[in-house]
Design a protein around this motif. Structure first.
Motif, PDB file in Angstrom:
ATOM      1  N   ALA A 141       0.829  -1.206   0.000  1.00 47.03           N
ATOM      2  CA  ALA A 141       0.000   0.000   0.000  1.00 47.03           C
ATOM      3  C   ALA A 141       0.866   1.259   0.000  1.00 47.03           C
ATOM      4  O   ALA A 141       0.590   2.230  -0.706  1.00 47.03           O
ATOM      5  N   LEU A 183     -14.393   7.723  -3.668  1.00 46.35           N
ATOM      6  CA  LEU A 183     -14.011   6.449  -4.265  1.00 46.35           C
ATOM      7  C   LEU A 183     -14.867   5.368  -3.637  1.00 46.35           C
ATOM      8  O   LEU A 183     -14.623   4.943  -2.512  1.00 46.35           O
ATOM      9  N   ARG A 193     -15.126   0.128  -3.961  1.00 46.03           N
ATOM     10  CA  ARG A 193     -14.836  -0.981  -3.061  1.00 46.03           C
ATOM     11  C   ARG A 193     -16.013  -1.448  -2.232  1.00 46.03           C
ATOM     12  O   ARG A 193     -15.995  -2.586  -1.724  1.00 46.03           O
ATOM     13  N   ILE A 194     -17.033  -0.615  -2.119  1.00 44.72           N
ATOM     14  CA  ILE A 194     -18.248  -1.019  -1.399  1.00 44.72           C
ATOM     15  C   ILE A 194     -18.750  -2.375  -1.877  1.00 44.72           C
ATOM     16  O   ILE A 194     -19.119  -3.237  -1.090  1.00 44.72           O
ATOM     17  N   GLN A 232     -16.401  -5.409  -0.615  1.00 47.84           N
ATOM     18  CA  GLN A 232     -15.913  -5.442   0.768  1.00 47.84           C
ATOM     19  C   GLN A 232     -15.970  -6.812   1.412  1.00 47.84           C
ATOM     20  O   GLN A 232     -15.294  -7.073   2.404  1.00 47.84           O
ATOM     21  N   ALA A 272     -12.611  -8.032   1.825  1.00 44.65           N
ATOM     22  CA  ALA A 272     -11.646  -7.138   2.469  1.00 44.65           C
ATOM     23  C   ALA A 272     -10.698  -7.851   3.426  1.00 44.65           C
ATOM     24  O   ALA A 272      -9.575  -7.430   3.620  1.00 44.65           O
ATOM     25  N   THR A 273     -11.156  -8.928   4.057  1.00 44.25           N
ATOM     26  CA  THR A 273     -10.297  -9.580   5.043  1.00 44.25           C
ATOM     27  C   THR A 273      -9.601 -10.820   4.495  1.00 44.25           C
ATOM     28  O   THR A 273      -8.942 -11.544   5.227  1.00 44.25           O
ATOM     29  N   TYR A 325     -15.192   5.405   0.731  1.00 45.89           N
ATOM     30  CA  TYR A 325     -16.363   5.099   1.562  1.00 45.89           C
ATOM     31  C   TYR A 325     -16.680   3.620   1.402  1.00 45.89           C
ATOM     32  O   TYR A 325     -16.865   3.134   0.286  1.00 45.89           O
ATOM     33  N   THR A 326     -16.716   2.899   2.513  1.00 48.56           N
ATOM     34  CA  THR A 326     -16.854   1.457   2.417  1.00 48.56           C
ATOM     35  C   THR A 326     -18.273   0.946   2.658  1.00 48.56           C
ATOM     36  O   THR A 326     -18.480  -0.258   2.751  1.00 48.56           O
ATOM     37  N   GLN A 359     -20.012  -2.763   8.240  1.00 47.85           N
ATOM     38  CA  GLN A 359     -18.642  -3.249   8.135  1.00 47.85           C
ATOM     39  C   GLN A 359     -18.153  -3.743   9.491  1.00 47.85           C
ATOM     40  O   GLN A 359     -18.458  -3.157  10.520  1.00 47.85           O
ATOM     41  N   SER A 360     -17.380  -4.821   9.463  1.00 43.28           N
ATOM     42  CA  SER A 360     -16.777  -5.275  10.715  1.00 43.28           C
ATOM     43  C   SER A 360     -15.513  -4.457  10.965  1.00 43.28           C
ATOM     44  O   SER A 360     -14.939  -3.902  10.025  1.00 43.28           O
ATOM     45  N   GLN A 363     -12.685  -5.558  11.386  1.00 36.80           N
ATOM     46  CA  GLN A 363     -11.625  -6.163  10.552  1.00 36.80           C
ATOM     47  C   GLN A 363     -11.652  -5.608   9.134  1.00 36.80           C
ATOM     48  O   GLN A 363     -10.610  -5.292   8.557  1.00 36.80           O
ATOM     49  N   GLN A 364     -12.852  -5.519   8.556  1.00 31.85           N
ATOM     50  CA  GLN A 364     -12.975  -5.009   7.194  1.00 31.85           C
ATOM     51  C   GLN A 364     -12.489  -3.560   7.109  1.00 31.85           C
ATOM     52  O   GLN A 364     -11.818  -3.166   6.159  1.00 31.85           O
ATOM     53  N   ILE A 365     -12.846  -2.781   8.132  1.00 27.80           N
ATOM     54  CA  ILE A 365     -12.461  -1.375   8.123  1.00 27.80           C
ATOM     55  C   ILE A 365     -10.949  -1.234   8.262  1.00 27.80           C
ATOM     56  O   ILE A 365     -10.302  -0.484   7.505  1.00 27.80           O
ATOM     57  N   SER A 372      -8.644  -3.404   7.555  1.00 29.71           N
ATOM     58  CA  SER A 372      -8.024  -3.932   6.344  1.00 29.71           C
ATOM     59  C   SER A 372      -8.057  -2.906   5.222  1.00 29.71           C
ATOM     60  O   SER A 372      -7.060  -2.657   4.536  1.00 29.71           O
ATOM     61  N   ALA A 373      -9.202  -2.282   5.045  1.00 28.16           N
ATOM     62  CA  ALA A 373      -9.340  -1.268   4.004  1.00 28.16           C
ATOM     63  C   ALA A 373      -8.417  -0.081   4.293  1.00 28.16           C
ATOM     64  O   ALA A 373      -7.777   0.458   3.385  1.00 28.16           O
ATOM     65  N   ILE A 418      -5.566  -0.002   5.719  1.00 34.01           N
ATOM     66  CA  ILE A 418      -4.171  -0.299   5.384  1.00 34.01           C
ATOM     67  C   ILE A 418      -3.968  -0.390   3.884  1.00 34.01           C
ATOM     68  O   ILE A 418      -3.034   0.187   3.323  1.00 34.01           O
TER      69      ILE A 418
END
Lengths: 313, 134
Positions: free
Chosen positions: A17, A92, A95-96, A99, A102-103, B37-38, B42-43, B45-47, B49-50, B52
């Protein structure tokens, strides 16, 4: 900086990143970074996904990630959205739709703003692809802004371009317009759960058939209802095998490099000359003299450049 | 260098009230920042992760369901754990005044409650953006 390079090669998420940010922000170490990473590139497949806003690109990418992960591949996504020409800012939001992934540590999603670059991608996208390739991702998907005819950049950056169309956005005349249809290698009619989807397919076939015996593959999908995605994935795999075998893939990648070298030379020469001629400070005076004396811009520029070349013999 | 400030706006937990978050996202865009904007639900973890992957400078957490005392500290913790030691975190939503000192103690540097005009938020970003080393 060698630390950063090492960590990227070891697939450290934070390092990847950060390297992308350096590239995007034109950090002074950018060229060294790319020079160090470049020998490790060449493994990733690169797909470009383009199509009108609202055609479901992000939702399709979400499915594509899932299917490729099921095959054991690691996936990186570059999702590009436009910057405001007024404020320079951007929202942006691609990514929604992705998601859910995401993990998953074998998925990396990066949102990029166009930052004034025309052509459907961001100016730094080509270098970001190199970073992700060096980091070892099997597949890199570029999702363009998606405004149609001007999306030409992705054609050069990707191994293949997936063009997404949807019902309800116009008739055959749209399909005939130059630049839109010529971009795609593989065509996707998304939202195929809607009426008129078959009509879009027919129009695409019609437009592609003009003067050609064999046409590109066309797939009917519905990201919403999760139909057609497996067929699409198989189709893309088949297409890759074909272009690998007939040498088209290699040709395409060499063209990408050729184009990149040309652009870099242009950009650097331009920078040198702008500095040497002190254009920033002189330009108003020059414009004034062209305006007053009606001397042609060609004449003025040729004189200045001549002087520059004489002085630097 | 042509650096832009990148801000993640995120909604942890099961709260679906996203009007505030979207409003903030648009207003910050109009101030020249890049906003990721996600979406809702969101968990932590997801937040994290995003945050980073997107290498953001700030994270703004929005919550109107009352679970902020659990979810905000958890999200801050994970952002730090995943490597975002420098990211500046702020929050907003339906958060009682008496909870704010606790949240600040857990790493949420500012909390903007309903009715806050945009200017204090923009001032906060502008004042703190230089702290992020690049």
């Amino acid at each position: 900086m060698t630390d950063l390079v090492q960590q990227v090669l070891q697939k450290n998420t934070r390092a990847i990143a950060r390297a992308i940010s350096h590239v995007e922000n034109e950090h002074p170490s950018k060229e060294d970074l790319i020079n160090s990473l470049y020998p490790h590139t060449g493994h990733a497949l690169v797909w470009g996904l383009t199509g009108p806003p609202g055609s479901g690109k992000s939702s399709l990418v979400n499915h594509m990630i899932r299917i490729e992960r099921e095959k054991g591949k690691s996936v990186a996504v570059i999702a590009i959205d436009p910057s405001s020409p007024f404020s320079g800012g951007a929202v942006l939001g691609d990514r929604i739709r992705m998601q859910k992934h995401a993990t998953d540590e074998k998925v990396f999603i990066r949102s990029m703003a166009s930052r004034g670059h025309l052509g459907g991608v961001a100016g730094a996208t080509a270098d970001v692809i190199k970073v992700l390739d060096a980091a070892g991702f099997d597949l890199i998907i570029i999702e363009t802004i998606g405004v149609g005819q001007t999306e030409i950049d992705v054609v050069q950056m990707a191994d293949l371009v997936l063009l997404v169309l949807v019902p309800g956005l116009g008739d055959q005349i749209q399909a005939l317009k130059a630049g839109v249809m010529e971009i795609g290698d593989v065509f996707i009619v998304n939202k195929s759960d809607k009426p008129e989807a078959d009509r879009v397919r027919a129009e695409v076939e019609y437009a592609l058939h003009m003067g050609r015996a064999e046409i590109n593959p066309i797939f009917m999908t519905s990201a919403l209802e999760n139909t057609g995605l497996n067929e699409l994935s198989c189709g893309i795999e088949e297409y890759y095998k074909k272009i690998d075998k007939n040498g088209y893939l290699e040709k395409k990648r060499k063209e990408r490099i050729t184009s990149e070298i040309r652009n870099l030379i242009s950009a650097k020469i331009r920078q040198e000359i702008e500095q040497a001629l002190n254009i920033r400070e002189e330009i108003e005076k020059w414009a004034e003299s062209v305006y007053k004396n009606k001397c042609s811009p060609y004449k003025l520029v040729n004189e200045k450049l001549q002087a520059f070349f004489e002085a630097n013999k | 260098m042509s650096r832009k400030i990148r801000i993640l706006i995120a909604k942890p937990g099961l709260d679906g009230h996203d009007r505030g978050a979207k409003y903030i996202a648009r207003a910050l865009r109009d101030s020249g920042y890049e906003i990721i904007y996600t979406g809702i639900r969101q968990s932590p973890q997801q937040i994290a992760s995003a945050a980073i992957q997107e290498d953001v400078d700030f994270v703004g957490l929005s919550l109107l369901s009352g679970a902020h005392n659990e979810l905000f500290p958890e999200t801050v913790k994970l952002i730090r754990e995943y490597g975002g030691s420098e990211i500046i975190i702020f929050g907003g939503g339906v958060i009682p005044q008496e909870d704010i000192p606790f949240l600040k103690g857990k790493g949420v540097e500012a909390v903007f409650t309903p009715g806050t005009p945009m200017q204090p938020i923009i001032d906060f970003i502008e004042k703190n953006k230089e702290r992020i080393a690049r």
